[in-house]
Design an enzyme around this catalytic site. Structure first.
Site, PDB file in Angstrom:
ATOM      1  N   SER A 107       7.650   0.613   1.428  1.00 57.38           N
ATOM      2  CA  SER A 107       6.355   1.134   1.861  1.00 57.38           C
ATOM      3  C   SER A 107       6.344   2.657   1.765  1.00 57.38           C
ATOM      4  O   SER A 107       7.395   3.303   1.868  1.00 57.38           O
ATOM      5  CB  SER A 107       6.103   0.691   3.304  1.00 57.38           C
ATOM      6  OG  SER A 107       4.730   0.771   3.599  1.00 57.38           O
TER       7      SER A 107
ATOM      8  N   GLN B 216       1.099   7.183  -3.975  1.00 62.05           N
ATOM      9  CA  GLN B 216      -0.031   7.066  -3.043  1.00 62.05           C
ATOM     10  C   GLN B 216      -0.687   8.445  -2.934  1.00 62.05           C
ATOM     11  O   GLN B 216      -0.022   9.413  -2.563  1.00 62.05           O
ATOM     12  CB  GLN B 216       0.485   6.625  -1.673  1.00 62.05           C
ATOM     13  CG  GLN B 216      -0.615   6.411  -0.661  1.00 62.05           C
ATOM     14  CD  GLN B 216      -0.060   6.121   0.730  1.00 62.05           C
ATOM     15  OE1 GLN B 216       0.603   6.963   1.327  1.00 62.05           O
ATOM     16  NE2 GLN B 216      -0.328   4.940   1.245  1.00 62.05           N
TER      17      GLN B 216
ATOM     18  N   TYR C  55      -7.092   9.029   7.902  1.00 62.57           N
ATOM     19  CA  TYR C  55      -7.190  10.213   7.043  1.00 62.57           C
ATOM     20  C   TYR C  55      -8.607  10.309   6.473  1.00 62.57           C
ATOM     21  O   TYR C  55      -9.483   9.528   6.855  1.00 62.57           O
ATOM     22  CB  TYR C  55      -6.102  10.177   5.961  1.00 62.57           C
ATOM     23  CG  TYR C  55      -4.719  10.230   6.584  1.00 62.57           C
ATOM     24  CD1 TYR C  55      -4.359  11.313   7.378  1.00 62.57           C
ATOM     25  CD2 TYR C  55      -3.802   9.196   6.414  1.00 62.57           C
ATOM     26  CE1 TYR C  55      -3.101  11.360   7.992  1.00 62.57           C
ATOM     27  CE2 TYR C  55      -2.553   9.237   7.022  1.00 62.57           C
ATOM     28  CZ  TYR C  55      -2.211  10.324   7.812  1.00 62.57           C
ATOM     29  OH  TYR C  55      -0.990  10.380   8.430  1.00 62.57           O
TER      30      TYR C  55
ATOM     31  N   ARG D 176      -4.863   1.388   0.149  1.00 65.12           N
ATOM     32  CA  ARG D 176      -4.313   1.077   1.484  1.00 65.12           C
ATOM     33  C   ARG D 176      -5.447   1.193   2.498  1.00 65.12           C
ATOM     34  O   ARG D 176      -6.190   2.169   2.506  1.00 65.12           O
ATOM     35  CB  ARG D 176      -3.189   2.034   1.846  1.00 65.12           C
ATOM     36  CG  ARG D 176      -2.534   1.608   3.160  1.00 65.12           C
ATOM     37  CD  ARG D 176      -1.155   2.179   3.354  1.00 65.12           C
ATOM     38  NE  ARG D 176      -0.283   1.099   3.790  1.00 65.12           N
ATOM     39  CZ  ARG D 176       0.833   1.258   4.482  1.00 65.12           C
ATOM     40  NH1 ARG D 176       1.250   2.456   4.780  1.00 65.12           N
ATOM     41  NH2 ARG D 176       1.556   0.239   4.846  1.00 65.12           N
TER      42      ARG D 176
ATOM     43  N   GLY E  48       9.082  -0.694   5.458  1.00 68.48           N
ATOM     44  CA  GLY E  48       9.177   0.747   5.598  1.00 68.48           C
ATOM     45  C   GLY E  48      10.492   1.116   6.253  1.00 68.48           C
ATOM     46  O   GLY E  48      11.512   1.331   5.587  1.00 68.48           O
ATOM     47  N   ARG E  49      10.490   1.128   7.582  1.00 69.42           N
ATOM     48  CA  ARG E  49      11.672   1.598   8.332  1.00 69.42           C
ATOM     49  C   ARG E  49      12.960   0.869   7.959  1.00 69.42           C
ATOM     50  O   ARG E  49      14.012   1.519   7.873  1.00 69.42           O
ATOM     51  CB  ARG E  49      11.374   1.516   9.825  1.00 69.42           C
ATOM     52  CG  ARG E  49      10.335   2.556  10.254  1.00 69.42           C
ATOM     53  CD  ARG E  49       9.716   2.231  11.572  1.00 69.42           C
ATOM     54  NE  ARG E  49       9.028   0.948  11.546  1.00 69.42           N
ATOM     55  CZ  ARG E  49       8.562   0.324  12.619  1.00 69.42           C
ATOM     56  NH1 ARG E  49       8.753   0.870  13.802  1.00 69.42           N
ATOM     57  NH2 ARG E  49       7.928  -0.825  12.522  1.00 69.42           N
TER      58      ARG E  49
HETATM   59  C1  LIG Z   1       8.643   8.118   8.444  1.00 67.08           C
HETATM   60  C2  LIG Z   1       7.419   7.342   8.065  1.00 67.08           C
HETATM   61  C3  LIG Z   1       6.501   7.925   7.206  1.00 67.08           C
HETATM   62  C4  LIG Z   1       5.361   7.218   6.818  1.00 67.08           C
HETATM   63  N1  LIG Z   1       4.511   7.766   5.897  1.00 67.08           N
HETATM   64  C5  LIG Z   1       3.495   7.031   5.387  1.00 67.08           C
HETATM   65  C6  LIG Z   1       2.736   7.493   4.295  1.00 67.08           C
HETATM   66  O1  LIG Z   1       2.989   8.555   3.736  1.00 67.08           O
HETATM   67  N2  LIG Z   1       1.716   6.734   3.863  1.00 67.08           N
HETATM   68  C7  LIG Z   1       1.429   5.532   4.423  1.00 67.08           C
HETATM   69  O2  LIG Z   1       0.491   4.879   4.003  1.00 67.08           O
HETATM   70  N3  LIG Z   1       2.172   5.049   5.428  1.00 67.08           N
HETATM   71  C8  LIG Z   1       3.194   5.750   5.917  1.00 67.08           C
HETATM   72  N4  LIG Z   1       3.994   5.219   6.899  1.00 67.08           N
HETATM   73  C9  LIG Z   1       3.740   3.848   7.370  1.00 67.08           C
HETATM   74  C10 LIG Z   1       4.640   2.876   6.603  1.00 67.08           C
HETATM   75  O3  LIG Z   1       4.279   2.822   5.233  1.00 67.08           O
HETATM   76  C11 LIG Z   1       4.570   1.465   7.174  1.00 67.08           C
HETATM   77  O4  LIG Z   1       3.256   0.970   7.062  1.00 67.08           O
HETATM   78  C12 LIG Z   1       4.991   1.403   8.630  1.00 67.08           C
HETATM   79  O5  LIG Z   1       6.197   2.106   8.836  1.00 67.08           O
HETATM   80  C13 LIG Z   1       5.147  -0.054   9.098  1.00 67.08           C
HETATM   81  O6  LIG Z   1       6.106  -0.738   8.363  1.00 67.08           O
HETATM   82  P1  LIG Z   1       7.632  -0.997   8.906  1.00 67.08           P
HETATM   83  O7  LIG Z   1       7.505  -1.743  10.183  1.00 67.08           O
HETATM   84  O8  LIG Z   1       8.261  -1.789   7.805  1.00 67.08           O
HETATM   85  O9  LIG Z   1       8.259   0.357   9.074  1.00 67.08           O
HETATM   86  C14 LIG Z   1       5.121   5.918   7.319  1.00 67.08           C
HETATM   87  C15 LIG Z   1       6.051   5.368   8.207  1.00 67.08           C
HETATM   88  C16 LIG Z   1       7.188   6.037   8.558  1.00 67.08           C
HETATM   89  C17 LIG Z   1       8.179   5.369   9.484  1.00 67.08           C
END
Ligand SMILES: Cc1cc2nc3c(=O)[nH]c(=O)nc-3n(C[C@H](O)[C@H](O)[C@H](O)COP(=O)(O)O)c2cc1C
Ligand SMILES: Cc1cc2nc3c(=O)[nH]c(=O)nc-3n(C[C@H](O)[C@H](O)[C@H](O)COP(=O)(O)OP(=O)(O)OC[C@H]3O[C@@H](n4cnc5c(N)ncnc54)[C@H](O)[C@@H]3O)c2cc1C
Length: 777
Positions: A415, A493, A575, A623, A716-717
């Site tokens: 992600s 993105q 945003y 998104r 993501g994480r």
């Molecule tokens: C450090 C960090 C930065 C993120 N930056 C973005 C981003 O730039 N664009 C976006 O759409 N989501 C961003 N997210 C959200 C993630 O893409 C994702 O939707 C969110 O962490 C939930 O997924 P997870 O439970 O697998 O971490 C970010 C999340 C984290 C933890």
């Protein structure tokens, strides 16, 4: 101690017998408004696990229960002429009246006084009681009388259901689905004793009206239901027992305990909380409440402490079951959504609907069923012309996926995650290593963080940008590295921060203005993000919108030149583009505010302009925040309308996130918590979706894909701590088709060997940990 129990259902009776056994000198009376042989309904169901608890708490009643019960291990989903069976489930059932008789006998044996045909409507009717256990069921009069204290809330679900019986023998738990011109109707059916089965018929309100059930008396209702399920009934009839159509109420109470002076009252069972019948847990919950209340009384020094312990200690377990039941009932409320799926996928969806049953534990119960789903899923991809070895079909997560001219090797995505580490918007070595590692780690598709279309469009000074050639060339270095060393595809993105711009880095005070050097921010309307803290944004004029649209177009062209395989437009998380979409942030009264068509005007114009200049063979996604988790936020109708508009505009995939629109959001987190939105959009709008959010295992990825909730699954994480998530999963499933960088091949051989051994050990452990059947052979 004098204990009064209002309601002689399973909850009240089981507490009475446990307490009387432990404290023979207590004076315990159960008041039941019905006669001993009266009962509504037909059968009840328990799992092997629940029987384990009964065995531990009262041997004699457990023995009587297990001798009386009918056992089965198979679940059949019967749909469109196909019966799909999955085995190894371990349930048992008996008639409700038989269970009540067992509990009556055991109560009498221990000295509990049972008073039948005595209705108790108020605690004042039991003035001498030290403890009143309120176990008077779903429509509890006592709970309602003291509702300002207990603070109940009732969520009346939209589907209609009726509880019937039949003499039809059944060899498994059956879900019989039927389609008629009036709509889709389902029967949840199981045998509970020789020659007796329970049939709960469920349908949506419109279908119910189409059949005319709202105008029928019981005889006409039975006749219509028998005609509909004639094949399934196989010559048998339905039996009614005060069988009225109802809507299921999901009940919760803010507190379960009422202490006043010496007297205390406590809610148990359905009076306290209900769980939808589709997970068969109502009786189990009521009896486990009785166990929990009893244990608290045993362990705590005072009655008051015990009641408090019960109220706080048991809540989490009850809420978990209620949550699972709510997810399960939602599946049945949307049966129509899944109707066009292949019966095998439909059946997998039924089985995995409440998130408790996943790909791997279903495989443990019934490897053959999972093999069939695996072959079907892989076969479907093969039919789409993708290269798949059907002799050894991969698990869903390792099937390729195509969007326009781009084919990804597997269904795992990294992600988008902002690294806040760019200088003047230029990605540096950190980005090369970070993205390079995730690409070589095996994910099919790597999303690159929100990259801003202008300096003022950045969220923080550390965000990447793409408005000049220096930035483009720095990204080119990264895409070149990833393409040369992995099979991952890269999606950039692009976005504009809007009112959430000019804020601190992610690890500082996120979404708070910079300490110094702020730049002015813009949005749909002049509403600050944090009232009194954030800058008040300037509302964009149509001329400003044109300028920003051109910035998006320029970034799109640069993204293509930088070698990206795919582009995502960021319309989520509050945003700039999202601020137009959500009614919480868009207060405009011009052509860009009000209806969802107006609110989508600017985001859609941006998307279309980008689509026009991005090469046709390269896909584009959007998104979205599919829900705002705040009152007055995006509605379900808006969600369907906006995703339909995006589909029309040539969007290939919806990346379904949620929230972050307003700081007062109240998201309901949990495993895979955003997947219902990807499911909704995918199966209602007919567009590919990606889900993300609290997905942590390959097992969950396979479950989400196989049940048709999404086409891609992003993490993501988990990828922040483990770039090699996908390679490890490939080893786990012994999937040899996954690309490994040649430098890492020695690691692959070891990983495959180790995973094979670990998997065998874990399977063995899991099989041994399964509750044994309580069946008396
Ligand atoms: C450090 C960090 C930065 C993120 N930056 C973005 C981003 O730039 N664009 C976006 O759409 N989501 C961003 N997210 C959200 C993630 O893409 C994702 O939707 C969110 O962490 C939930 O997924 P997870 O439970 O697998 O971490 C970010 C999340 C984290 C933890
Ligand atoms: C359609 C349907 C299907 C179900 N299927 C299953 C299933 O398969 N498996 C399962 O485990 N559960 C099932 N349940 C749920 C199950 O019936 C209940 O969750 C369970 O019985 C709750 O137990 P209880 O002791 O809290 O309440 P109840 O069983 O409702 O008992 C309450 C008792 O209190 C009595 N009472 C009410 N008011 C008063 C009063 N004022 N004074 C004195 N007595 C009073 C009632 O007569 C009743 O006997 C189903 C429920 C429904 C509606």
């Amino acid at each position: 101690m004098k204990v009064s129990i209002v309601g002689g259902g399973p909850g009240g009776l089981y507490f009475a017998l446990l307490a009387q056994k432990a404290w023979p000198r207590w004076d315990i009376t159960v008041y039941e408004r019905n006669r001993p042989d009266d009962t509504f309904g037909f059968g009840v169901v328990f799992s092997d696990q629940t029987l384990d608890a009964f065995k531990a708490y009262d041997g004699p009643s457990y023995e009587m229960i297990r001798r009386r019960f009918a056992y089965w291990g198979d679940v059949d989903v019967v749909v469109k002429g196909r019966a799909l069976r999955s085995g190894g489930n371990g349930f048992c059932g008996c008639s409700r009246v038989a269970l009540l008789h067992i509990l009556h006998d055991r109560c009498r044996e221990l000295g509990v006084k049972l008073v039948f045909q005595k209705e108790i409507d108020s605690l004042d009717a039991l003035p001498a009681s030290d403890l009143t256990v309120v176990a008077d069921g779903i429509n509890s009069k006592i709970r309602e009388k003291y509702k300002t204290h207990f603070k109940p809330s009732v969520d009346l679900r939209p589907n209609k259901f009726v509880w019937l019986g039949s003499t039809r023998p059944l060899d498994a738990f059956k879900y019989f689905f039927r389609e008629a011109p009036e709509g889709i109707v389902l029967a949840h059916a199981y045998q509970y004793e020789e020659g007796r089965s329970t049939w709960i018929i469920e349908t949506d309100e419109q279908t119910w009206r189409n059949f005319g059930f709202d105008r029928m008396d019981e005889a006409a209702m039975l006749e219509t239901a028998e005609r509909l399920f004639a094949e399934e009934l196989d010559g048998h009839r339905f039996i009614a027992n005060r069988s009225l159509w109802r809507n299921f109420p999901t009940i919760t109470n803010e507190t379960w305990v009422k202490v006043e002076g010496k007297a205390a009252a406590v809610l148990v069972g359905d009076a306290k909380a209900t769980a939808h019948f589709s997970i068969g847990s109502g009786t189990k919950l009521a009896m486990e409440d009785a166990i929990s209340l009893f244990s608290s009384l045993q362990k705590e020094k005072t009655k008051e402490d015990a009641l408090r312990k019960y109220d706080t200690g048991r809540r989490e377990e009850v809420e978990k079951t209620q949550h699972a039941a709510n997810v399960s009932l939602a599946w049945f409320e949307h049966m129509r959504r899944y109707w066009d799926m292949d019966p095998l996928q439909f059946a997998f969806g039924v089985m995995s609907r409440s998130k408790q049953i996943t790909w791997e534990n279903l495989e443990l119960r019934d490897p053959q069923f999972i093999r069939e789903v695996r072959c079907w899923y892989a076969g479907k991809m093969k039919d789409q012309g993708l290269d798949i070895d059907l002799a050894n079909p991969p698990v869903p997560m390792f099937t390729p996926f195509r969007l326009r001219g781009m084919t990804v090797e597997n269904r795992v995505a990294v992600s988008a995650m902002d690294q806040y580490s760019a200088v003047e918007g230029v990605p540096g070595d950190w980005h090369l290593v970070h993205l390079g590692a995730r690409a070589t780690g095996g994910a099919g598709l790597v999303f690159v963080e929100m990259t801003c279309v202008s300096a003022d469009g950045r969220i923080t000074p550390g965000c990447t940008g793409l408005w000049n050639e220096t930035q483009r060339d720095a990204f080119r270095r990264i895409t070149d590295f990833c393409h040369a060393n992995s099979k991952a595809k890269l999606c950039l993105q692009i976005g504009h921060s809007g009112r959430k711009g000019s804020t601190q880095l992610g690890w500082e005070r996120m979404d708070h203005p910079l300490e110094k050097g702020n730049w002015p921010v813009v949005s749909a309307s002049p509403v600050p993000y944090h009232e009194g803290i954030s800058q008040t944004p300037r509302a964009l004029s149509p001329e400003d919108m044109k300028v920003i649209e051109l910035q998006f177009v320029k970034s799109t062209q640069l993204a293509d030149e930088a070698g990206f395989d795919m582009l995502e437009v960021h319309m989520a998380h509050g945003y700039l583009l999202a601020s137009f979409i959500s009614p919480l942030t868009n207060r405009r009264t011009d052509d860009y505010g009000g209806s969802i068509e107006n609110r989508m005007r600017f985001p859609l114009a941006v998307f279309s302009a980008c689509r026009k200049v991005f090469p046709k063979e390269k896909p584009m996604s959007v998104r979205i925040s599919a829900a705002d988790w705040a009152p007055g936020g995006l509605s379900g109708e808006d969600l369907l309308a906006l995703t339909n508009m995006l589909k029309e505009a040539g969007c290939d995939l919806i990346d379904c996130s949620t929230g972050q629109t307003v700081p007062q959001q109240r998201p309901v987190y949990g495993r895979m918590y955003q997947a219902p939105y990807a499911d909704w959009v995918r199966n209602e709008v007919g567009i590919a979706t990606m889900t993300v959010g609290a997905i942590t295992s390959a097992d969950q990825v396979n479950t989400l894909l196989a049940s048709g909730k999404a086409d891609l699954v992003a993490l993501g994480r988990p990828h922040l701590v483990n770039p090699y998530f996908t390679l490890q999963a490939a080893a786990w499933y012994q999937h040899e088709g996954q690309f490994w960088p040649p430098q890492y091949l020695p690691g692959r051989d070891q990983a495959l060997r180790n995973a094979q051994r670990e998997r065998a050990e874990l399977t063995e452990l899991r099989l041994r940990a399964r509750p044994a059947s309580h069946e008396v052979k």
